[in-house]
Design an enzyme around this catalytic site. Structure first.
Site, PDB file in Angstrom:
ATOM      1  N   ASN A 147       0.821  -1.331   0.068  1.00 17.17           N
ATOM      2  CA  ASN A 147       0.087  -0.027   0.068  1.00 17.17           C
ATOM      3  C   ASN A 147       0.942   0.992   0.039  1.00 17.17           C
ATOM      4  O   ASN A 147       2.093   1.240  -0.010  1.00 17.17           O
ATOM      5  CB  ASN A 147      -0.961   0.007   1.099  1.00 17.17           C
ATOM      6  CG  ASN A 147       0.044  -0.095   2.653  1.00 17.17           C
ATOM      7  OD1 ASN A 147       0.651   0.936   2.718  1.00 17.17           O
ATOM      8  ND2 ASN A 147      -0.309  -1.276   3.203  1.00 17.17           N
ATOM      9  N   ASP A 185      -4.399  -6.380   4.945  1.00 19.66           N
ATOM     10  CA  ASP A 185      -5.357  -7.179   5.733  1.00 19.66           C
ATOM     11  C   ASP A 185      -5.275  -8.571   5.295  1.00 19.66           C
ATOM     12  O   ASP A 185      -5.629  -9.663   5.970  1.00 19.66           O
ATOM     13  CB  ASP A 185      -6.719  -6.664   5.321  1.00 19.66           C
ATOM     14  CG  ASP A 185      -6.788  -5.389   6.301  1.00 19.66           C
ATOM     15  OD1 ASP A 185      -6.319  -5.274   7.441  1.00 19.66           O
ATOM     16  OD2 ASP A 185      -7.819  -4.626   5.593  1.00 19.66           O
ATOM     17  N   LYS A 233       9.146 -17.088 -10.371  1.00 16.22           N
ATOM     18  CA  LYS A 233       8.423 -15.920 -10.918  1.00 16.22           C
ATOM     19  C   LYS A 233       7.252 -16.680 -11.549  1.00 16.22           C
ATOM     20  O   LYS A 233       7.479 -17.747 -12.384  1.00 16.22           O
ATOM     21  CB  LYS A 233       9.359 -15.317 -11.659  1.00 16.22           C
ATOM     22  CG  LYS A 233       8.839 -14.066 -12.387  1.00 16.22           C
ATOM     23  CD  LYS A 233       9.514 -13.486 -13.356  1.00 16.22           C
ATOM     24  CE  LYS A 233       9.009 -12.266 -13.968  1.00 16.22           C
ATOM     25  NZ  LYS A 233       9.607 -11.884 -15.147  1.00 16.22           N
ATOM     26  N   PHE A 244      -4.421   3.823  14.508  1.00 14.32           N
ATOM     27  CA  PHE A 244      -4.781   4.732  13.413  1.00 14.32           C
ATOM     28  C   PHE A 244      -5.745   4.170  12.492  1.00 14.32           C
ATOM     29  O   PHE A 244      -5.838   2.937  12.415  1.00 14.32           O
ATOM     30  CB  PHE A 244      -3.343   5.007  12.668  1.00 14.32           C
ATOM     31  CG  PHE A 244      -2.605   5.871  13.292  1.00 14.32           C
ATOM     32  CD1 PHE A 244      -1.749   5.569  14.231  1.00 14.32           C
ATOM     33  CD2 PHE A 244      -2.536   7.145  12.781  1.00 14.32           C
ATOM     34  CE1 PHE A 244      -0.858   6.462  14.857  1.00 14.32           C
ATOM     35  CE2 PHE A 244      -1.551   8.174  13.224  1.00 14.32           C
ATOM     36  CZ  PHE A 244      -0.604   7.829  14.254  1.00 14.32           C
ATOM     37  N   LYS A 294     -13.556   1.323  14.916  1.00 12.48           N
ATOM     38  CA  LYS A 294     -12.122   0.322  15.013  1.00 12.48           C
ATOM     39  C   LYS A 294     -11.542   0.656  16.668  1.00 12.48           C
ATOM     40  O   LYS A 294     -10.942  -0.369  17.150  1.00 12.48           O
ATOM     41  CB  LYS A 294     -11.051   0.968  14.100  1.00 12.48           C
ATOM     42  CG  LYS A 294     -11.533   0.647  12.776  1.00 12.48           C
ATOM     43  CD  LYS A 294     -10.657   0.991  11.698  1.00 12.48           C
ATOM     44  CE  LYS A 294     -10.927   0.864  10.214  1.00 12.48           C
ATOM     45  NZ  LYS A 294     -10.272   1.331   9.311  1.00 12.48           N
ATOM     46  N   LYS A 325     -11.489  -2.772  18.528  1.00 15.56           N
ATOM     47  CA  LYS A 325      -9.907  -3.054  18.934  1.00 15.56           C
ATOM     48  C   LYS A 325      -9.548  -2.893  20.228  1.00 15.56           C
ATOM     49  O   LYS A 325      -8.508  -3.331  20.577  1.00 15.56           O
ATOM     50  CB  LYS A 325      -8.851  -2.642  17.829  1.00 15.56           C
ATOM     51  CG  LYS A 325      -9.214  -2.979  16.080  1.00 15.56           C
ATOM     52  CD  LYS A 325      -8.056  -2.652  15.353  1.00 15.56           C
ATOM     53  CE  LYS A 325      -8.546  -2.937  13.998  1.00 15.56           C
ATOM     54  NZ  LYS A 325      -7.679  -3.143  13.026  1.00 15.56           N
TER      55      LYS A 325
HETATM   56  N1  CTP Z   1      -3.813  -2.938  12.253  1.00 16.43           N
HETATM   57  C1  CTP Z   1      -3.072  -4.085  12.823  1.00 16.43           C
HETATM   58  N2  CTP Z   1      -3.348  -5.235  12.146  1.00 16.43           N
HETATM   59  C2  CTP Z   1      -3.884  -5.372  10.973  1.00 16.43           C
HETATM   60  C3  CTP Z   1      -4.534  -4.247  10.282  1.00 16.43           C
HETATM   61  C4  CTP Z   1      -4.390  -3.227  11.114  1.00 16.43           C
HETATM   62  O1  CTP Z   1      -2.750  -4.008  13.870  1.00 16.43           O
HETATM   63  N3  CTP Z   1      -4.075  -6.754  10.405  1.00 16.43           N
HETATM   64  C5  CTP Z   1      -3.878  -1.746  12.906  1.00 16.43           C
HETATM   65  C6  CTP Z   1      -3.340  -0.718  12.097  1.00 16.43           C
HETATM   66  O2  CTP Z   1      -1.839  -0.234  12.233  1.00 16.43           O
HETATM   67  C7  CTP Z   1      -4.121   0.565  12.536  1.00 16.43           C
HETATM   68  C8  CTP Z   1      -5.569   0.082  12.885  1.00 16.43           C
HETATM   69  O3  CTP Z   1      -5.148  -1.443  13.053  1.00 16.43           O
HETATM   70  O4  CTP Z   1      -3.589   1.215  13.837  1.00 16.43           O
HETATM   71  C9  CTP Z   1      -6.626   0.245  11.996  1.00 16.43           C
HETATM   72  O5  CTP Z   1      -5.944  -0.207  10.647  1.00 16.43           O
HETATM   73  P1  CTP Z   1      -6.887  -0.088   9.306  1.00 16.43           P
HETATM   74  O6  CTP Z   1      -6.327  -1.037   8.206  1.00 16.43           O
HETATM   75  O7  CTP Z   1      -7.429   1.141   9.192  1.00 16.43           O
HETATM   76  O8  CTP Z   1      -8.414  -1.019   9.790  1.00 16.43           O
HETATM   77  P2  CTP Z   1      -8.589  -2.456   9.471  1.00 16.43           P
HETATM   78  O9  CTP Z   1      -8.766  -3.151  10.800  1.00 16.43           O
HETATM   79  O10 CTP Z   1      -7.993  -3.204   8.414  1.00 16.43           O
HETATM   80  O11 CTP Z   1     -10.224  -2.248   8.838  1.00 16.43           O
HETATM   81  P3  CTP Z   1     -10.691  -1.891   7.500  1.00 16.43           P
HETATM   82  O12 CTP Z   1      -9.972  -2.735   6.420  1.00 16.43           O
HETATM   83  O13 CTP Z   1     -12.215  -2.253   7.581  1.00 16.43           O
HETATM   84  O14 CTP Z   1     -10.511  -0.460   7.429  1.00 16.43           O
END
Ligand code: CTP
Length: 409
Positions: free
Chosen positions: A209, A278, A288, A322, A336, A340
């Site tokens: 990303n 995610d 490859k 975040f 969140k 969390k």
């Molecule tokens: N985070 C984490 N582990 C993951 C994904 C996210 O610890 N596998 C943490 C990120 O570092 C951030 C927070 O969770 O502090 C929110 O991450 P975000 O990507 O915004 O949320 P998601 O839980 O992935 O939700 P969504 O995909 O619905 O936005």
């Protein structure tokens, strides 16, 4: 900001690294400091006072017994008006004189007369640096409260390889900021994650990303500046690790989960600024993947949710997450925060002006577990980091009182 309007005396002693002190002065002036350069006689053999005078926009002090300088600058006035003193480069000679209390020129006299915190940036030949006398002298100065930055390792101007290079001007500036900043996070062990993860598809391709890591790096830098012991778990980023921070490099979300889990055991505050993927490819290819294979779809499996796992054995640890969103920032951030089980979440709209990935500014909402919310204006990422850490300090001191975010219904 710690440097704005502060007076920094930069002592320049005689070594080839004097030319890098010019950049140090430029950075300090750029950050809003008033810089007074003091040069030894040997330093003037390498760089002229005019260079420092031009960069600092202030007269340069060189001689205790010069009547004009003494009436216009005055060594005691220089010593008194300094908020911080940095010696860059600090030669073995000036370090020895300071350790022994010798004051035989203007710089060493100012050093004895000042009460300001001292930052030493040594630079010399590797054998000189390793000499027991130099090491003993440095240890004495550290025991008296001096902060030492560097020396760095690499090829030295004398032709040797080893430790002895002047620390980068950026690192010296950071150490000066450090000594000018109240240590209100002393005793905290702050774990920060930053950057993007990379999830391999095959040895040459990955899913990732746009996270630059700048926000997490700012939190790590500012936490360390405020006295915390900081560990930074870093995914992909082009940034140089901040000085004085223990850095752990990772690539995938799983590696980040392991590294964060391990460091979290002793952390008192966890700030998850990393953009963890995610999902990851379920069957990354060992070789490859060829165009001729015509892959129709990429099968994915979920990565561990690192923050959510941390919440299960939370203790007194403060958990901060975040939420980088493109719509419904506050609603998503609140979701969140609850899911969390965080203490604080930092929500931002990455499509808003000044809040884009890779920029040096951010526009965020802070929302805490008590339901308090604060919408911050456009700030630099370091200022945002300071606000987040202000919240931590307030949260700590509020054993009986709530942190002071405004409640928004
Ligand atoms: N985070 C984490 N582990 C993951 C994904 C996210 O610890 N596998 C943490 C990120 O570092 C951030 C927070 O969770 O502090 C929110 O991450 P975000 O990507 O915004 O949320 P998601 O839980 O992935 O939700 P969504 O995909 O619905 O936005």
């Amino acid at each position: 900001m710690p440097l704005d309007g502060r007076t920094v005396v930069v002592g320049v002693s005689g070594g080839i690294a004097c030319y890098k002190a010019c950049e140090l002065v430029r950075l300090l002036v750029g950050a809003g400091a008033r810089v007074r350069a003091v040069m030894t006689a040997a330093a003037q053999r390498f760089v002229t006072p005019l260079t420092f005078q031009t960069l600092a926009g202030q007269p340069v002090a060189t001689d205790t017994f010069d009547l004009t300088q003494e009436s216009e600058i005055g060594h005691i006035r220089l010593a008194d008006e300094a908020d911080a003193v940095a010696i860059a480069p600090a030669t073995a000679n000036v370090i020895a004189k300071l350790a022994a209390g010798i004051a035989d020129d203007l710089l060493t006299t100012v050093l004895l007369a000042t009460r300001a915190p001292l930052v030493l940036a040594p630079a010399m030949n590797v054998h000189m640096w390793e000499h027991p006398t130099v090491q003993e002298n440095v240890a004495r100065l550290v025991a008296r409260g001096a902060r030492v930055v560097g020396p760095a390792s690499g090829s030295l101007a004398c032709g040797y390889e080893g430790t002895g290079r002047l620390a980068s001007p950026e690192d010296v500036v950071e150490e000066i900021r450090h000594v000018l900043t109240p240590q209100d996070l002393a005793g905290e062990r702050v774990l920060v994650s930053a950057g993007a993860t990379q999830e391999p598809i095959d040895p040459v391709r990955y899913l990732s990303n746009r996270s630059s890591g700048k926000m997490g790096f700012a939190v790590a830098r500012v936490a360390r500046r405020r006295g915390a012991d900081v560990t930074l778990v870093v995914g992909t980023t082009a940034l140089t690790p901040p000085a004085g921070v223990h850095t752990v490099q990772v690539t995938t979300g799983e590696e980040m989960a392991r590294a964060v889990q391990a460091a979290a055991a002793s952390a008192t505050v966890v700030v998850m600024a990393a953009a963890v993927a995610d999902y990851r490819p379920r069957h990354p290819s060992e070789h490859k993947v060829k165009k001729s294979a015509r892959p129709a779809a990429l099968e994915l499996e979920p990565n561990p949710d690192i923050l959510r796992r941390l919440a299960t054995r939370k203790g007194r640890r403060v958990l901060i997450g975040f939420a980088a969103e493109t719509e419904h920032v506050v609603r998503e951030a609140r979701r969140k925060l609850a899911e969390k089980r965080l203490d604080l979440i930092v929500g931002n709209d990455v499509t808003a002006p000044g809040a884009a990935f890779g920029g040096d500014t951010n526009v965020v909402h802070l929302i805490d577990a008590a339901g308090e919310e604060q919408a911050l204006p456009l700030l630099s990422k370091e200022e945002v980091a300071d606000r987040i850490l202000d919240w931590v300090v307030a949260h700590r001191s509020a054993a009986t009182r709530r942190p002071t975010l405004r409640r928004v219904r």
